[in-house]
Design a protein around this motif. Structure first.
Motif, PDB file in Angstrom:
ATOM      1  N   ALA A 110       0.897  -0.970  -0.152  1.00 21.84           N
ATOM      2  CA  ALA A 110      -0.197   0.076  -0.297  1.00 21.84           C
ATOM      3  C   ALA A 110       0.785   1.183  -0.365  1.00 21.84           C
ATOM      4  N   ARG A 111       2.124   0.918   0.599  1.00 24.50           N
ATOM      5  CA  ARG A 111       3.081   1.960   0.933  1.00 24.50           C
ATOM      6  C   ARG A 111       3.506   2.561  -0.417  1.00 24.50           C
ATOM      7  N   LEU A 112       3.901   1.290  -1.017  1.00 23.72           N
ATOM      8  CA  LEU A 112       4.722   1.553  -2.497  1.00 23.72           C
ATOM      9  C   LEU A 112       3.635   2.212  -3.666  1.00 23.72           C
ATOM     10  N   ILE A 113       2.489   2.161  -3.375  1.00 22.29           N
ATOM     11  CA  ILE A 113       1.642   2.861  -4.167  1.00 22.29           C
ATOM     12  C   ILE A 113       2.050   4.525  -3.927  1.00 22.29           C
ATOM     13  N   THR A 114       1.534   5.264  -2.931  1.00 22.81           N
ATOM     14  CA  THR A 114       1.791   6.242  -2.573  1.00 22.81           C
ATOM     15  C   THR A 114       2.729   6.855  -2.810  1.00 22.81           C
ATOM     16  N   GLY A 168       0.492   4.454   3.346  1.00 23.66           N
ATOM     17  CA  GLY A 168       0.183   3.377   2.163  1.00 23.66           C
ATOM     18  C   GLY A 168      -1.653   3.551   2.562  1.00 23.66           C
ATOM     19  N   ASN A 169      -2.177   4.470   3.733  1.00 24.65           N
ATOM     20  CA  ASN A 169      -3.493   5.195   3.655  1.00 24.65           C
ATOM     21  C   ASN A 169      -4.532   3.794   4.510  1.00 24.65           C
ATOM     22  N   VAL A 170      -3.753   3.302   5.356  1.00 18.73           N
ATOM     23  CA  VAL A 170      -3.579   2.185   5.829  1.00 18.73           C
ATOM     24  C   VAL A 170      -3.896   3.156   6.972  1.00 18.73           C
ATOM     25  N   ASP A 171      -5.670   2.763   7.881  1.00 15.74           N
ATOM     26  CA  ASP A 171      -6.076   3.442   9.173  1.00 15.74           C
ATOM     27  C   ASP A 171      -5.138   2.511  10.352  1.00 15.74           C
ATOM     28  N   LEU A 172      -4.550   2.802  10.716  1.00 18.50           N
ATOM     29  CA  LEU A 172      -4.038   2.152  12.379  1.00 18.50           C
ATOM     30  C   LEU A 172      -4.558   3.215  13.883  1.00 18.50           C
ATOM     31  N   SER A 173      -5.841   3.615  13.359  1.00 19.72           N
ATOM     32  CA  SER A 173      -6.456   4.180  14.544  1.00 19.72           C
ATOM     33  C   SER A 173      -7.318   3.018  15.705  1.00 19.72           C
ATOM     34  N   PRO A 174      -7.999   2.196  14.849  1.00 18.34           N
ATOM     35  CA  PRO A 174      -8.548   0.802  14.849  1.00 18.34           C
ATOM     36  C   PRO A 174      -7.915  -0.299  16.270  1.00 18.34           C
ATOM     37  N   TYR A 175      -6.835   0.296  16.054  1.00 21.28           N
ATOM     38  CA  TYR A 175      -5.942  -0.863  16.278  1.00 21.28           C
ATOM     39  C   TYR A 175      -5.324  -0.422  17.491  1.00 21.28           C
ATOM     40  N   PRO A 176      -5.243   0.152  19.066  1.00 17.26           N
ATOM     41  CA  PRO A 176      -4.340   0.875  19.808  1.00 17.26           C
ATOM     42  C   PRO A 176      -3.535  -0.577  20.288  1.00 17.26           C
ATOM     43  N   ARG A 177      -3.339  -1.966  20.168  1.00 16.51           N
ATOM     44  CA  ARG A 177      -2.713  -2.636  20.745  1.00 16.51           C
ATOM     45  C   ARG A 177      -1.997  -2.902  19.454  1.00 16.51           C
ATOM     46  N   VAL A 178      -1.564  -2.905  18.855  1.00 15.69           N
ATOM     47  CA  VAL A 178      -0.747  -2.800  17.614  1.00 15.69           C
ATOM     48  C   VAL A 178      -0.092  -0.969  17.774  1.00 15.69           C
ATOM     49  N   ASN A 179      -0.487  -0.169  18.448  1.00 14.65           N
ATOM     50  CA  ASN A 179      -0.324   1.144  18.501  1.00 14.65           C
ATOM     51  C   ASN A 179       0.839   1.109  19.460  1.00 14.65           C
ATOM     52  N   ALA A 180       0.074   0.420  20.289  1.00 20.08           N
ATOM     53  CA  ALA A 180       0.956   0.504  21.490  1.00 20.08           C
ATOM     54  C   ALA A 180       2.378  -0.397  21.294  1.00 20.08           C
ATOM     55  N   PHE A 181       1.711  -1.096  20.970  1.00 18.58           N
ATOM     56  CA  PHE A 181       3.772  -2.436  20.169  1.00 18.58           C
ATOM     57  C   PHE A 181       4.380  -1.305  19.619  1.00 18.58           C
TER      58      PHE A 181
END
Length: 205
Positions: A110-114, A168-181
């Motif tokens: 996704a990031r490669l696109i942008t 890459g337009n992937v929203d991380l906000s729905p993933y609090p544990r991933v963000n904490a990681f």
């Protein structure tokens, strides 16, 4: 020790991050991907696949970011970063495969696109990214790190493209544990950030 890299390559940052976390003296050699420096005969002599990163450890040349992580941890006997027991080693390898598979074909694509103008289908690769993120969120429900009670090269392998997923337009906000990681990795001594670009979602997204 020389590390051939490009500042916008998540694969290269993966290797650079681990070298820094280990505190190894090294020289960064930037390879200009936009001008095709990775497709020259000189670079093909280092890596016939024409990709960064490449590690030159006093004549021992290792290409592929995950291979570099394994090489450094093994050479230095860092069983804290790469367990020596069969179960621990296999658990780390599982996540290295995720880094080479689901990460590469999801948030990295996704990031490669942008960032680089790659011709992937945005809906497809962003969808793949969210499938992976949901699985990671569940995996982190009862743990701080991917394998065991402390960080390993598995965590390093996933960090760069997860942290840069919003580009890459992937929203991380729905993933609090991933963000904490991600914040836990960023708090490690020796952490070096991945270069940011102005594309994709805003940091507040």
């Amino acid at each position: 020790m020389k590390l051939y890299h490009h500042p916008l390559s998540g694969h290269a940052h993966r290797a650079r991050l681990f070298v820094s976390l280990l505190g190894i003296p090294h020289e960064l050699v930037e390879v200009d991907l936009r001008t095709g420096a990775h497709k020259t005969p000189e670079f093909f002599a280092l890596n016939p696949f024409g990709q960064v990163p490449v590690l030159d450890d006093d004549g021992t040349v290792v290409s592929d970011s995950n291979a570099i992580l394994v090489y450094l941890a093994t050479k230095l006997g860092r069983t804290d970063w790469l367990p020596a027991d069969a179960k621990g080693a296999a658990a780390v390898q599982r996540w290295l495969s995720v880094a080479a598979g689901e990460i590469a074909y999801g948030p990295a694509a996704a990031r490669l696109i942008t960032v680089f103008g790659a011709k992937y289908d945005p809906e497809d690769v962003i969808g793949r990214a969210h499938v992976l993120l949901k699985r990671l969120e569940a995996h982190l429900a009862d743990r701080d790190w991917l394998v065991g009670a402390r960080p390993t090269i598995a965590d390093v392998a996933l960090y760069s493209y997860l942290a840069s997923a919003p580009e890459g337009n992937v929203d991380l906000s729905p993933y609090p544990r991933v963000n904490a990681f991600l914040r836990r990795i960023e708090a490690l001594p020796g952490f070096v950030p991945f270069a940011k670009t102005p594309v994709g979602l805003s940091p507040a997204a």
